[in-house]
Design a protein around this motif. Structure first.
Motif, PDB file in Angstrom:
ATOM      1  N   ARG A 121     -34.186  -7.628 -48.462  1.00 14.62           N
ATOM      2  CA  ARG A 121     -34.608  -6.221 -48.376  1.00 14.62           C
ATOM      3  C   ARG A 121     -34.139  -5.593 -47.061  1.00 14.62           C
ATOM      4  O   ARG A 121     -34.351  -6.136 -45.978  1.00 14.62           O
ATOM      5  CB  ARG A 121     -36.123  -6.118 -48.474  1.00 14.62           C
ATOM      6  CG  ARG A 121     -36.596  -4.658 -48.434  1.00 14.62           C
ATOM      7  CD  ARG A 121     -38.094  -4.559 -48.415  1.00 14.62           C
ATOM      8  NE  ARG A 121     -38.637  -4.789 -49.743  1.00 14.62           N
ATOM      9  CZ  ARG A 121     -39.934  -4.883 -49.987  1.00 14.62           C
ATOM     10  NH1 ARG A 121     -40.810  -4.805 -49.005  1.00 14.62           N
ATOM     11  NH2 ARG A 121     -40.351  -5.080 -51.216  1.00 14.62           N
ATOM     12  N   HIS A 156     -41.204 -10.555 -47.174  1.00 11.73           N
ATOM     13  CA  HIS A 156     -40.491  -9.323 -46.839  1.00 11.73           C
ATOM     14  C   HIS A 156     -40.744  -8.901 -45.394  1.00 11.73           C
ATOM     15  O   HIS A 156     -39.803  -8.578 -44.666  1.00 11.73           O
ATOM     16  CB  HIS A 156     -40.890  -8.201 -47.791  1.00 11.73           C
ATOM     17  CG  HIS A 156     -40.444  -8.408 -49.204  1.00 11.73           C
ATOM     18  ND1 HIS A 156     -39.133  -8.665 -49.552  1.00 11.73           N
ATOM     19  CD2 HIS A 156     -41.134  -8.395 -50.368  1.00 11.73           C
ATOM     20  CE1 HIS A 156     -39.032  -8.800 -50.858  1.00 11.73           C
ATOM     21  NE2 HIS A 156     -40.231  -8.643 -51.382  1.00 11.73           N
ATOM     22  N   THR A 203     -32.338  -3.499 -54.671  1.00 14.65           N
ATOM     23  CA  THR A 203     -32.278  -3.747 -53.232  1.00 14.65           C
ATOM     24  C   THR A 203     -33.632  -3.679 -52.527  1.00 14.65           C
ATOM     25  O   THR A 203     -33.779  -4.236 -51.453  1.00 14.65           O
ATOM     26  CB  THR A 203     -31.293  -2.785 -52.539  1.00 14.65           C
ATOM     27  OG1 THR A 203     -31.698  -1.439 -52.805  1.00 14.65           O
ATOM     28  CG2 THR A 203     -29.874  -3.013 -53.031  1.00 14.65           C
ATOM     29  N   LYS A 204     -34.631  -3.026 -53.125  1.00 16.40           N
ATOM     30  CA  LYS A 204     -35.955  -2.979 -52.487  1.00 16.40           C
ATOM     31  C   LYS A 204     -36.863  -4.100 -52.988  1.00 16.40           C
ATOM     32  O   LYS A 204     -37.489  -4.794 -52.192  1.00 16.40           O
ATOM     33  CB  LYS A 204     -36.625  -1.633 -52.715  1.00 16.40           C
ATOM     34  CG  LYS A 204     -37.932  -1.536 -51.970  1.00 16.40           C
ATOM     35  CD  LYS A 204     -38.518  -0.165 -51.969  1.00 16.40           C
ATOM     36  CE  LYS A 204     -39.807  -0.215 -51.145  1.00 16.40           C
ATOM     37  NZ  LYS A 204     -40.489   1.042 -51.104  1.00 16.40           N
ATOM     38  N   SER A 205     -36.927  -4.296 -54.292  1.00 18.17           N
ATOM     39  CA  SER A 205     -37.815  -5.343 -54.827  1.00 18.17           C
ATOM     40  C   SER A 205     -37.202  -6.734 -54.706  1.00 18.17           C
ATOM     41  O   SER A 205     -37.909  -7.733 -54.772  1.00 18.17           O
ATOM     42  CB  SER A 205     -38.143  -5.064 -56.293  1.00 18.17           C
ATOM     43  OG  SER A 205     -37.000  -5.273 -57.108  1.00 18.17           O
ATOM     44  N   CYS A 206     -35.881  -6.799 -54.537  1.00 20.31           N
ATOM     45  CA  CYS A 206     -35.136  -8.065 -54.458  1.00 20.31           C
ATOM     46  C   CYS A 206     -35.215  -8.841 -55.772  1.00 20.31           C
ATOM     47  O   CYS A 206     -35.130 -10.070 -55.785  1.00 20.31           O
ATOM     48  CB  CYS A 206     -35.606  -8.926 -53.286  1.00 20.31           C
ATOM     49  SG  CYS A 206     -35.470  -8.097 -51.695  1.00 20.31           S
TER      50      CYS A 206
END
Length: 146
Positions: free
Chosen positions: A122, A115, A53-56
């Motif tokens: 994200r 981002h 979920t953060k780096s996608c």
């Protein structure tokens, strides 16, 4: 900078060039629903359980087709199916004769602009492991197609 996407067709791109078209936004990894009556595609804010979920990025990219039954490979063989990709997707945009977005990593040199501009998933998604699959319709989102 070699802007191959401006002069090469999708079918003439090398595997490396093809892969670099993916901006890493994660939108293609969102669960989608199709309205039975209108056949309209709806994105949700629920992601595949393999999406970080953060780096996608997919946690198991090389094994994704073995681990996720309905994972779809974006390839020229399925160019008629590109309509399910978000409108910001470079594969879809180039297939439609449009330029890639100005925030795309091929233009900016990094994923930061994507981002920071809110063009990735994200901070907007939850994993499919955290919801009741029968309630997926409660998670329809507008932003992925933008």
């Amino acid at each position: 900078m070699n802007k191959f996407w401006e002069y090469k067709t999708l079918s003439r791109m090398s595997d490396t060039e093809w892969e670099s078209l993916c901006d890493g936004c994660g939108k293609c990894c969102l669960n989608k629903l199709i309205d039975d009556e209108t056949e309209e595609l709806h994105f949700t804010n629920v992601s595949c359980h393999l999406l970080h979920t953060k780096s996608c990025q997919c946690r198991k990219y090389d094994q994704r087709f073995k681990l996720v039954n309905d994972c779809v490979k974006v390839s020229l063989d399925d160019i008629q199916q590109f309509h399910w990709l978000p409108s910001s997707c470079a594969y879809r945009r180039l297939a439609e004769g449009k330029p890639i977005p100005e925030w795309h990593p091929l233009i900016t040199g990094s994923k930061s602009a994507m981002h920071k501009g809110g063009f990735s998933v994200r901070g907007k998604i939850i994993s499919e492991k955290t919801i009741d699959p029968d309630k997926l319709g409660d998670y329809i989102a507008i932003w992925p197609a933008e």
